[in-house]
Design a protein around this motif. Structure first.
Motif, mmCIF file in Angstrom:
data_model
loop_
_atom_site.group_PDB
_atom_site.id
_atom_site.type_symbol
_atom_site.label_atom_id
_atom_site.label_comp_id
_atom_site.label_asym_id
_atom_site.label_seq_id
_atom_site.Cartn_x
_atom_site.Cartn_y
_atom_site.Cartn_z
ATOM 1 N N TYR A 56 0.786 -1.293 0.043
ATOM 2 C CA TYR A 56 -0.037 0.177 0.000
ATOM 3 C C TYR A 56 0.766 1.441 -0.096
ATOM 4 O O TYR A 56 1.988 1.143 0.311
ATOM 5 C CB TYR A 56 -0.884 0.021 1.184
ATOM 6 C CG TYR A 56 -0.317 0.083 2.625
ATOM 7 C CD1 TYR A 56 0.313 -0.848 3.267
ATOM 8 C CD2 TYR A 56 -0.343 1.373 3.403
ATOM 9 C CE1 TYR A 56 1.100 -0.629 4.353
ATOM 10 C CE2 TYR A 56 0.141 1.322 4.651
ATOM 11 C CZ TYR A 56 0.869 0.404 5.163
ATOM 12 O OH TYR A 56 1.245 0.618 6.363
ATOM 13 N N GLY A 57 0.183 2.422 -0.273
ATOM 14 C CA GLY A 57 0.990 3.483 -0.648
ATOM 15 C C GLY A 57 1.287 4.343 0.472
ATOM 16 O O GLY A 57 0.960 5.774 0.265
ATOM 17 N N ASN A 58 1.476 3.931 1.663
ATOM 18 C CA ASN A 58 1.770 4.759 3.071
ATOM 19 C C ASN A 58 0.668 5.422 3.700
ATOM 20 O O ASN A 58 0.587 5.996 4.492
ATOM 21 C CB ASN A 58 2.875 5.863 2.736
ATOM 22 C CG ASN A 58 3.751 6.317 3.999
ATOM 23 O OD1 ASN A 58 4.044 5.363 4.668
ATOM 24 N ND2 ASN A 58 3.537 7.327 4.480
ATOM 25 N N ARG A 59 -0.680 5.056 3.209
ATOM 26 C CA ARG A 59 -1.899 5.647 4.008
ATOM 27 C C ARG A 59 -2.373 4.582 4.697
ATOM 28 O O ARG A 59 -2.146 4.622 6.018
ATOM 29 C CB ARG A 59 -2.870 6.017 3.000
ATOM 30 C CG ARG A 59 -4.100 6.924 3.612
ATOM 31 C CD ARG A 59 -5.223 7.085 2.780
ATOM 32 N NE ARG A 59 -6.093 5.790 2.060
ATOM 33 C CZ ARG A 59 -7.058 5.239 2.958
ATOM 34 N NH1 ARG A 59 -7.161 5.490 4.222
ATOM 35 N NH2 ARG A 59 -7.464 4.120 2.321
ATOM 36 N N VAL B 177 7.864 8.041 -1.903
ATOM 37 C CA VAL B 177 8.521 7.994 -3.083
ATOM 38 C C VAL B 177 9.788 6.778 -2.765
ATOM 39 O O VAL B 177 10.508 6.572 -1.734
ATOM 40 C CB VAL B 177 9.454 9.213 -3.260
ATOM 41 C CG1 VAL B 177 10.237 9.384 -4.425
ATOM 42 C CG2 VAL B 177 8.287 10.275 -3.516
ATOM 43 N N SER B 178 10.062 6.085 -3.872
ATOM 44 C CA SER B 178 11.183 5.047 -3.926
ATOM 45 C C SER B 178 10.882 3.894 -2.778
ATOM 46 O O SER B 178 11.710 3.316 -2.829
ATOM 47 C CB SER B 178 12.486 5.558 -3.763
ATOM 48 O OG SER B 178 12.699 6.536 -4.764
ATOM 49 N N PHE C 206 0.033 12.158 4.608
ATOM 50 C CA PHE C 206 0.714 10.629 5.034
ATOM 51 C C PHE C 206 2.365 10.846 4.450
ATOM 52 O O PHE C 206 2.942 9.829 3.795
ATOM 53 C CB PHE C 206 -0.188 9.773 4.217
ATOM 54 C CG PHE C 206 -1.508 9.594 4.707
ATOM 55 C CD1 PHE C 206 -1.909 8.958 5.869
ATOM 56 C CD2 PHE C 206 -2.538 10.175 4.210
ATOM 57 C CE1 PHE C 206 -3.290 8.930 6.368
ATOM 58 C CE2 PHE C 206 -3.777 10.413 4.198
ATOM 59 C CZ PHE C 206 -4.106 9.708 5.700
ATOM 60 N N SER C 207 2.782 11.548 5.023
ATOM 61 C CA SER C 207 4.332 11.747 4.635
ATOM 62 C C SER C 207 5.369 11.120 5.587
ATOM 63 O O SER C 207 6.251 10.698 5.373
ATOM 64 C CB SER C 207 4.721 13.389 4.384
ATOM 65 O OG SER C 207 4.484 13.859 5.606
ATOM 66 N N GLU C 208 4.788 10.633 6.832
ATOM 67 C CA GLU C 208 5.268 10.110 7.651
ATOM 68 C C GLU C 208 5.698 8.627 7.352
ATOM 69 O O GLU C 208 4.558 7.953 7.061
ATOM 70 C CB GLU C 208 4.864 10.107 9.386
ATOM 71 C CG GLU C 208 5.683 9.709 10.362
ATOM 72 C CD GLU C 208 5.114 9.864 11.556
ATOM 73 O OE1 GLU C 208 5.068 8.862 12.477
ATOM 74 O OE2 GLU C 208 4.408 10.888 11.879
ATOM 75 N N CYS C 209 6.718 8.002 7.294
ATOM 76 C CA CYS C 209 6.985 6.548 6.594
ATOM 77 C C CYS C 209 6.194 5.699 7.663
ATOM 78 O O CYS C 209 6.747 5.472 8.811
ATOM 79 C CB CYS C 209 8.569 6.579 6.617
ATOM 80 S SG CYS C 209 9.359 7.176 5.455
#
Ligand code: FMN
Length: 261
Positions: free
Chosen positions: A91-94, A135-136, A251-254
């Motif tokens: 999933y995309g970190n959300r 990202v990445s 949702f920038s926090e890894c």
């Protein structure tokens, strides 16, 4: 029960799921590896019987907290009488919400025996330079954790233990979001190379003297956007641009991979 035959079964338009599954497979270190990648419609086998002494790792991305319908449909070719399986979502970190429990249930209904599960993080399909989201990912650490998870799977199997584990998620699953009739579009930088047509999992794109996209077939996976070497393909659907901005802002926090074994 050492693992002789490992099968990877996956749907992975932008390849993050596939990269995680490959790393898990590396960690398992089976004698033989078969990959059944159903991302492209012309690669879906008519049927796929799995034997009791196979091990299957099945993976799909999370779309709105669920398994994409296209993947659900394509996984229907799988049949088994008790093959041990480990479902994996990316999933995309959300959030992955009910996707892992849904994939686990799908596998059980097809006759498999789920004995673990995992949720890993991949660069969000909607991530762009303006709205970066995970990202990445998967990065080096994620892939290391995926290999380690593979070693745990192999050890559990070698101990003859294929007991089920608790998987987070609700039943009934959250409702699917209604699908808008829209798609990415190609701009004047397009060189008509056909890469977008080749990666489209739903055969929504036809490249001739121009690029035509069927908005009803498009699932917004963004494989075409990410593969374009000329940066000519953009997802400029207003509602999805808003979503991308919201994701980048909130949702920038890894997030870290979660494994259940
Ligand atoms: C239509 C759509 C819906 C998505 N919904 C979610 C979501 O609910 N939660 C999340 O964290 N990521 C979500 N994502 C991001 C993907 O799960 C993520 O980018 C994943 O790594 C893509 O896998 P793939 O590279 O195997 O295609 C969504 C992506 C798309 C295209």
């Amino acid at each position: 029960m050492p693992c002789k035959n490992l099968k990877i079964v996956c749907f992975s338009p932008t390849r993050t799921t596939r990269r995680i599954l490959d790393a898990i497979a590396e960690g398992i270190g089976a004698e033989q590896l078969e990959v059944i990648d159903v991302t492209r419609s012309d690669r879906v086998p008519e049927s796929c019987e799995c034997a009791g002494d196979d091990l299957v790792i099945i993976g799909a991305p999370v779309y709105s907290g669920r398994i994409p319908l296209t993947a659900v449909e394509r996984f229907k070719v799988l049949k088994s009488c008790g093959t041990p399986v480990v479902p994996v979502v990316v999933y995309g970190n959300r959030a992955y919400e009910d996707a892992l429990v849904e994939l686990t249930d799908l596998a059980s209904e097809a006759g498999f025996k789920p004995f673990g599960g995992a949720a890993f993080i991949g660069e969000h399909s909607f991530s762009t330079e303006k709205t970066p989201i995970a990202v990445s990912r998967p990065d080096k650490d994620d892939l290391g954790k995926a290999r380690e998870f593979g070693r745990f799977i192999a050890a559990k199997l070698a101990a003859g233990d294929i007991s089920g584990v608790d998987i987070p998620g609700d039943r009934p699953y959250k409702e699917r979001s209604p699908k808008a009739s829209a798609s990415p579009i190609s701009n004047d930088d397009c060189q008509l190379c056909g890469a977008c047509e080749r990666v489209c999992p739903t055969a929504a794109i036809a490249v001739g003297s121009l690029v035509e996209t069927d908005p009803d077939k498009c699932i917004f996976c963004c494989a075409c956007v990410k593969v374009c070497a000329f940066d000519a393909r953009k997802l400029e659907v207003p509602r999805l641009l808003e979503v991308s901005q919201w994701l980048a802002d909130n949702f920038s926090e890894c997030r870290e991979p979660e494994t259940f074994i």
